[in-house]
Design a protein around this motif. Structure first.
Motif, mmCIF file in Angstrom:
data_model
loop_
_atom_site.group_PDB
_atom_site.id
_atom_site.type_symbol
_atom_site.label_atom_id
_atom_site.label_comp_id
_atom_site.label_asym_id
_atom_site.label_seq_id
_atom_site.Cartn_x
_atom_site.Cartn_y
_atom_site.Cartn_z
ATOM 1 N N PHE A 1 16.912 4.586 -3.526
ATOM 2 C CA PHE A 1 17.035 5.894 -4.159
ATOM 3 C C PHE A 1 17.820 6.812 -3.214
ATOM 4 N N THR A 2 18.274 7.935 -3.762
ATOM 5 C CA THR A 2 18.707 9.022 -2.878
ATOM 6 C C THR A 2 17.578 10.053 -2.869
ATOM 7 N N ILE B 1 10.788 17.345 -2.784
ATOM 8 C CA ILE B 1 11.655 16.174 -2.583
ATOM 9 C C ILE B 1 11.796 15.509 -3.931
ATOM 10 N N GLU B 2 12.912 14.901 -4.169
ATOM 11 C CA GLU B 2 13.038 14.093 -5.376
ATOM 12 C C GLU B 2 13.681 12.778 -5.012
ATOM 13 N N TYR C 1 12.227 7.205 7.013
ATOM 14 C CA TYR C 1 10.786 7.426 7.021
ATOM 15 C C TYR C 1 10.148 6.678 5.864
ATOM 16 N N GLN C 2 9.184 5.852 6.194
ATOM 17 C CA GLN C 2 8.456 5.112 5.172
ATOM 18 C C GLN C 2 7.222 5.909 4.774
ATOM 19 N N THR C 3 7.147 6.308 3.500
ATOM 20 C CA THR C 3 5.973 7.056 3.046
ATOM 21 C C THR C 3 4.844 6.083 2.716
ATOM 22 N N PRO C 4 3.618 6.602 2.594
ATOM 23 C CA PRO C 4 2.511 5.714 2.191
ATOM 24 C C PRO C 4 2.515 5.430 0.690
ATOM 25 N N VAL C 5 3.497 5.970 -0.032
ATOM 26 C CA VAL C 5 3.548 5.724 -1.480
ATOM 27 C C VAL C 5 4.882 5.077 -1.849
ATOM 28 N N ALA C 6 5.245 4.072 -1.081
ATOM 29 C CA ALA C 6 6.301 3.101 -1.404
ATOM 30 C C ALA C 6 7.734 3.516 -1.079
ATOM 31 N N LEU C 7 8.046 4.801 -1.107
ATOM 32 C CA LEU C 7 9.445 5.161 -0.899
ATOM 33 C C LEU C 7 9.798 5.197 0.583
ATOM 34 N N LEU D 1 7.632 7.289 -11.209
ATOM 35 C CA LEU D 1 8.460 8.477 -10.982
ATOM 36 C C LEU D 1 7.614 9.666 -10.535
ATOM 37 N N TYR D 2 6.324 9.443 -10.391
ATOM 38 C CA TYR D 2 5.409 10.547 -10.083
ATOM 39 C C TYR D 2 4.638 10.286 -8.783
ATOM 40 N N ALA D 3 3.793 9.260 -8.818
ATOM 41 C CA ALA D 3 2.897 9.046 -7.683
ATOM 42 C C ALA D 3 3.674 8.703 -6.415
ATOM 43 N N THR D 4 4.836 8.104 -6.561
ATOM 44 C CA THR D 4 5.646 7.732 -5.395
ATOM 45 C C THR D 4 6.221 8.955 -4.687
ATOM 46 N N LEU D 5 6.134 10.117 -5.339
ATOM 47 C CA LEU D 5 6.720 11.326 -4.754
ATOM 48 C C LEU D 5 5.677 12.205 -4.085
#
Lengths: 156, 792, 265
Positions: free
Chosen positions: B634-635, B462-463, B411-417, B339-343
């Motif tokens: 996620f949203t 962003i959340e 958009y694909q982030t470099p931290v999974a989301l 819930l942290y590093a992915t953001l």
């Protein structure tokens, strides 16, 4: 020690035998089943328990039932008449001045005390005068609006 | 749009009962024959329990029973479970030390319960708890991350060497290191994300009850998710069949995450109710709440952002240490990881990011999700770094963000989301306009003229809400599903009862969910009743956390409504003697396409329950449909916050001059309620940045243990907010909604600290840690003056 | 809360007799500090003698250039009293900043000073104005009344009847409030009186005290700029979560300057 207290609550005369250490809020909640007055802390800070005693606001968690002998107590349950909300209650509803509802009775009762002292309170006055009431949900924004609107409605 | 349908600012139907004292909170409930519980809690942060003298409490007048950790062990009661398994870098599973519901041989934080005293009055129970003699052998305590990590430190749990729960990471370390090596500029920050105490205004409470006649239990409790409590308590702790346990969450006075978790008291009361044969009630007082409600945040982070000459972000490197407290609370392990590093990508195109997170046990209250849960911590890291980089590179803070905004979706982030949609320029543009950013310099000069320092700060957060899908979460270690459920039950005369697995504790679901049904089914808003919070009535649901209720629970509800319409079409076709394919449904009416023949949904419902003229060969009677909805993703709510402050350098006092929030929550069902959620979130975020600091002494005593020392934001700490919204609908749920409950708490701290440090920059202050109390501000100014003097 | 016996005498003589007879008895004035203390089981009085029915403890009287305020005067009554406002506006204003509105409706002058919380507001006014505490046994100068942390010159069973405040030429109080409790982190009462300048500080030390260095600086000229260079040493001041001793020492100077400026307005 057991004592007898006689007082008027929301217009009704009541008599109860209680331990001397009984707080007004316990008398209301546990002996009179008036559970609208809440307890949110034990240091007289949060204001969830505010009621009126003889026309002025008091923290019912910081007042012995014994001290209210002969007093006239008004709680949140005593505000609406015949199902119609008091203008201050109506203002809270209209302006979404409540979320979880736990601080709300104390907020409304404190709001009435603010209007008693400041019939036309401005925003700064309302914020200052709410210093004895904590709310964790609303961020106070809509409570402040509601108190101003309630005061206006009460002025007629 | 129906009058009271989606998009209308309907006044809440909950309010009448709350405004007239008619709410029913757990402590308002009394059960026949009820007795009272008081917990005996450790006054030591760490101690061995050498003995408990039950007789000392049993002789107190009114005391019915004393139960201890030894009784728990004798009954083979299980420990409280953790709902998310994290694996360390090396593949090993996290350490999960046992978390008994009453400690038997060792207490590990001040407030750790080791016995319960049950009596025929609350006063007698407290008298008994005070009288209970416990022989403690105090042990050294580790009360902070630093103390827990020190070489040779006392271990909180014998089988957890170095007090480390896990050492986890995410991202491509090599790529990040390479990007840093060729960066034109690197901005570095040391960040403490201060520990917070949730303080929902209603303290936790519970009543455990056992019915010998039916061999079944009822637990009334202040929870955000009654089914989760039932599942965890039955499956892990008490080993009871769920069919024999009902969990009721009546009106709940705020949660903010702290009422998600399965707490020891719930299991103790349920267990003890059978032993005693009477309903047992417990209500936390505030002092107890400070010690035992799971705390929030408590991260220590080293963060670095690599940029090129033009202010383009090249890479981010983050090393975080997270405090778990003495035991793993229900979702504690997931908060500083998934819930942290992915953001950490935030709203930006940072191409590579690496985060490592070590979490440790300490002799403090367990730490878990608190409004935002990981996402405020991530936003704080990103937005403080970005603003600091802007200052260092002398680029306008709005401009540096614009240069790095993600503009292409998905958009694909470099931290999974994978962000499905968004328009960050739109929310920033609106916020700049509302804040009159163009006129800022003038206001700064006006402040200066009256002797005050003015600052402006931004946060573009962003959340990720509505955590899902279950399969992915499960692969990452989640031990629960992440769907939501709803049942729509028509009654024969056309009114509707909705049974939802979501739970409201201030969010107004009884109003907004009825709006959704009114819109979807064309029935009167007033005809729809929402039921939640009782496992005896509602289908299995996951409850409310992570701003998920509308996005997940609301979508389940929409799907159930769709099923009602689908069945209704079959019935209407029969009633109208038309082909099902010709039936259209609109505004509560089924009609035959191209004709004026039609039948209302109320009549269809009646026909379903009085099936005299009915296609009984094709459909069953009755009109009730359920849906489980497991989201595809996620949203991603996002927004821009701009805060202006004035600082009185003589006293260190910060006054917020204006706070502007422009959020994108996707479609909005009730704007009044959305605004209220933003106001509340902002104030909690401002509380974190300005007033709220949880402080432990080195020996593990909680110093900020009451409202006398823990400064909750009050009405005069905060301004009236300027809030607005922009809409990019969520692309993967039926309502196009994203969630709004946590946004304010996520974005506000960074905006506020950016503003305060901006105001203090002329005095040479670069940064300091939250909360920006007058003392801290003054000390930061003194330190800057000191170093300036030294430099001169 | 432990249980206790409750008494409500209707005159001073009965109150004195009752409290004199109970070794572990406590007087109950407004109860705004005593009751929370008892709720936390930090106090265990055998008896509470409620002074609310004692007529001798009420009333605000302006006399001889000063004001005498009854011990059971609530903070709200003091704040809104026209007599008090006319004679010593700074005192009326101070009363309006104690606690919160509901607390001000119950809390009393007598209760506050008898409790002698080191961060309470009233002690600063008593010492700052050179007031006299009138008890049922004697008169006590404010300078001699506050002895230490929650400690006064009152003897067991002694009852505060009223406080007599001489009217100053000018005075003002400035409080830097604790954001949590709203007690004073530092509160400074400055007064230019017939007997010189007095500066009383609350919140900063184990008890209210006079800042003699500031008094001397202001004696030359009662103006904010006179305080430049004058200070109270940090040594011996309170240090806690909310404020270090150094910060408190600094705040005393800032609040004193602001109080002087306000008094001159």
């Amino acid at each position: 020690m057991t004592i007898t207290v006689n007082l008027t609550v929301n217009g009704q005369k009541v008599t109860r035998q209680v331990e001397a250490r009984t707080l007004l809020v316990q008398l209301l909640r546990e002996h009179l089943d008036l559970t609208g007055t809440h307890v949110g802390c034990d240091t007289s800070q949060c204001g969830a328990c505010v009621v009126q005693v003889d026309g002025v606001s008091a923290k019912a968690c910081t007042l012995l039932a014994a001290q209210c002998e002969g007093a006239n107590v008004l709680t949140i349950e005593g505000l609406a008449k015949d199902g119609k909300l008091h203008p201050m209650q109506e203002a809270f509803r209209e302006h979404h001045g409540l979320q979880c509802g736990f601080c709300t009775p104390g907020m409304v009762m404190s709001a009435l005390d603010i209007v008693r002292r400041h019939p036309s309170p401005d925003e700064a006055t309302i914020r200052k005068e709410l210093e004895g009431n904590l709310c964790r949900c609303t961020g106070y924004h809509n409570i402040v609006k509601a108190v101003a609107a309630g005061a206006k409605a009460m002025r007629g | 749009m129906a009058t009271n349908g989606i998009g209308a600012a309907v006044r809440r139907r909950e309010d009448y009962r709350f405004l007239t004292g008619g709410g029913t909170y757990t402590d308002d409930i009394d059960r026949p024959g009820q007795v009272y519980a008081a917990f005996v809690r450790s006054p030591h942060a760490h101690a061995r329990i050498k003995g408990v003298d039950k007789a000392s409490a049993l002789k107190v007048k009114g005391v019915v029973a004393v139960l201890t950790g030894a009784d728990v062990a004798a009954d083979k009661i299980g420990g409280l479970p953790c709902g998310w398994l994290i694996h360390s870098k090396d593949g090993s599973p996290m350490k999960e030390p046992p978390h008994p519901i009453l400690a038997a041989d060792r207490v590990r934080y001040v407030g750790d319960a080791l016995a319960v005293v049950i009596a025929d009055s609350l006063a007698a129970a407290k008298d008994g708890a005070q009288a209970l003699k416990v022989d403690y052998q105090p042990l050294p305590a580790v009360a902070s991350i630093a103390a827990a990590e020190r070489a040779g430190a006392q271990t909180v749990h014998d089988d957890v060497p170095g007090n480390q729960c896990y050492d986890w990471h995410l991202g491509d370390k090599a790529a990040v290191d390479a990007a840093f090596a060729k960066a034109a500029h690197v901005t570095k920050l040391d960040i403490v994300n201060n520990r917070l105490i949730p303080n929902a205004m209603e303290p936790r409470a519970a009543i455990g009850e056992f019915d010998r006649a039916t061999d079944s239990y009822t637990l009334y409790t202040t929870t955000q998710n009654p089914h989760v409590i039932r599942l965890l308590m039955c499956a892990f702790v008490l080993q009871l069949p769920e069919s024999k346990v009902r969990v009721v969450a009546p009106d709940v006075g705020g949660g903010f995450g702290s009422k998600i978790f399965h707490y020891a008291e719930e299991a103790v009361l349920t267990w003890a109710a059978k032993k005693i044969g009477k309903p047992i009630k417990w209500t936390s007082d505030r002092a107890e709440a400070f010690l035992t409600d799971a705390h929030g945040r408590d991260h220590v982070t080293k963060a670095e952002l690599a940029l090129d000459k033009s202010g383009k972000f090249l890479a981010m490197r983050v090393a975080t240490k997270a405090n778990m407290g003495a035991y793993l609370s229900t979702f504690a392990s997931s908060v500083p990881t998934y819930l942290y590093a992915t953001l950490l990508a935030g709203q930006y195109t940072t191409p590579v990011i690496y985060a490592e997170v070590k979490s440790v046990f300490t002799n403090t209250t367990p730490v878990d999700a608190y409004r935002g849960a990981g996402r405020p911590e991530a936003t704080y890291v990103v937005e403080r770094l970005v603003e600091m980089a802007a200052r260092e590179l002398k680029i306008d803070p709005a401009e540096i963000r614009r240069r790095n905004f993600i503009t292409q979706f998905p958009y694909q982030t470099p931290v999974a989301l994978a962000y499905d949609t968004g328009n960050y320029e739109a929310t920033l543009g609106e916020a700049l306009k509302v804040a009159d950013y163009a006129g800022y310099a003038k206001r700064r000069d006006a402040s200066k003229a009256k002797g005050k320092l003015r600052g402006v700060g931004f946060a573009c957060y962003i959340e990720a809400c509505g955590i899902a899908p279950s399969a992915v979460a499960g692969a990452l270690g989640a031990r629960a599903g992440l769907y939501e459920t709803a049942t729509v039950r028509f009654h024969p005369t056309g009114t509707v009862t909705v049974l939802t697995g979501s739970h409201a504790h201030g969010q107004g679901h009884e109003t907004t969910f009825a709006q959704v049904v009114a819109e979807k089914l064309g029935v009167a808003y007033e005809a729809v009743e929402i039921v939640h919070g009782d496992t005896g009535r509602i289908p299995f649901g996951m409850g409310t956390y992570g701003s998920r209720s509308l996005a997940v629970g609301g979508t389940a509800l929409a799907k159930a409504c769709d099923k009602i319409v689908a069945k209704g079409k079959k019935v209407a076709a029969h009633l109208l003697e038309a082909a099902e394919t010709d039936i259209e449904f609109k505004n509560g009416k089924f009609s035959v396409a191209g004709t004026d023949k039609g039948v209302g949904i109320g009549e269809v419902a009646f026909a379903c329950y009085v099936p005299h003229k009915f296609p009984i060969d094709k459909v069953e009677p009755g009109l009730e449909e359920s849906a489980f909805y497991d989201p595809a993703n996620f949203t991603f709510p996002a927004g821009s916050y701009i805060c202006e402050v004035e600082v009185d350098a003589d006293t260190g006092t910060v006054e917020i001059q204006s706070f502007v929030a422009c959020d994108d929550f996707g479609n909005i069902v009730n704007p009044l309620i959305v605004e209220g959620q933003v106001h509340g979130g902002l104030t909690q975020g401002i509380g974190q940045a300005l007033t709220e600091g949880c402080v432990y002494a080195a020996d593990g005593q909680l110093l900020s243990g009451s409202f006398m020392d823990y400064a909750m934001p009050r009405a005069d700490h905060v301004p009236s907010y300027k809030v607005s919204t922009k809409v990019t609908p969520c692309t993967h749920n039926a309502l196009g909604v994203k969630g709004c409950g946590e946004a304010g708490a996520i974005g506000a701290p960074a905006a506020l600290m950016n503003a305060i440090t901006d105001a203090l920059a002329p005095l040479g202050v670069r940064d300091f840690q939250m909360p920006a109390t007058p003392l801290r501000v003054w000390q930061a100014i003194q330190a800057a003056r000191g170093s300036k003097l030294a430099a001169d | 809360m432990y249980d206790f016996a409750y008494h409500k005498p209707t005159n001073l003589a009965d109150a004195a007799k009752l409290i004199g007879a109970k070794k572990d008895g406590r007087l109950l004035a407004g109860g705004q500090t005593l009751l929370p203390t008892m709720k936390q089981r930090l106090a265990q009085p055998s008896d509470l003698v409620d002074l609310a029915g004692v007529a001798e403890l009420r009333g605000i009287k302006a006399e001889g250039g000063g004001v005498t305020v009854g011990a059971m005067t609530t903070h709200y009554a003091a704040h809104t009293s026209p007599e008090l406002r006319k004679a010593i506006k700074a005192l009326a204003k101070l009363a309006g900043g104690i606690g919160d509105p509901a607390v001000r409706n119950r809390g009393t002058l007598g209760g506050s000073i008898a409790n002698a919380d080191p961060a309470a507001d009233y002690p600063a006014a008593l010492v700052g104005l050179g007031a006299t505490v009138n008890t049922n046994q004697r008169k006590i100068a404010a300078d001699d009344f506050f002895k230490g942390l929650f400690e006064t010159a009152l003897k067991p069973g002694e009852i505060v009847l009223s406080v007599s405040f001489p009217a100053p030429k000018r005075a003002a109080y400035r409080k830097f409030a604790n954001p949590a409790s709203r007690y004073a982190i530092v509160g400074v009462f400055v007064a230019e009186t017939a007997n010189g300048v007095r500066v009383a500080v609350t919140g900063a030390g184990p008890k209210v005290f006079r800042a003699t260095a500031l008094e001397q600086a202001l004696a030359k000229k009662f103006a904010p700029e006179s305080l430049a260079g004058a200070s109270v040493p940090a040594a011996g001041l309170n240090s806690d979560l909310h404020a270090s001793a150094e910060y408190r020492a600094h705040l005393i100077g800032v609040m004193a300057k602001r109080a002087v400026a306000a008094a001159l307005k």
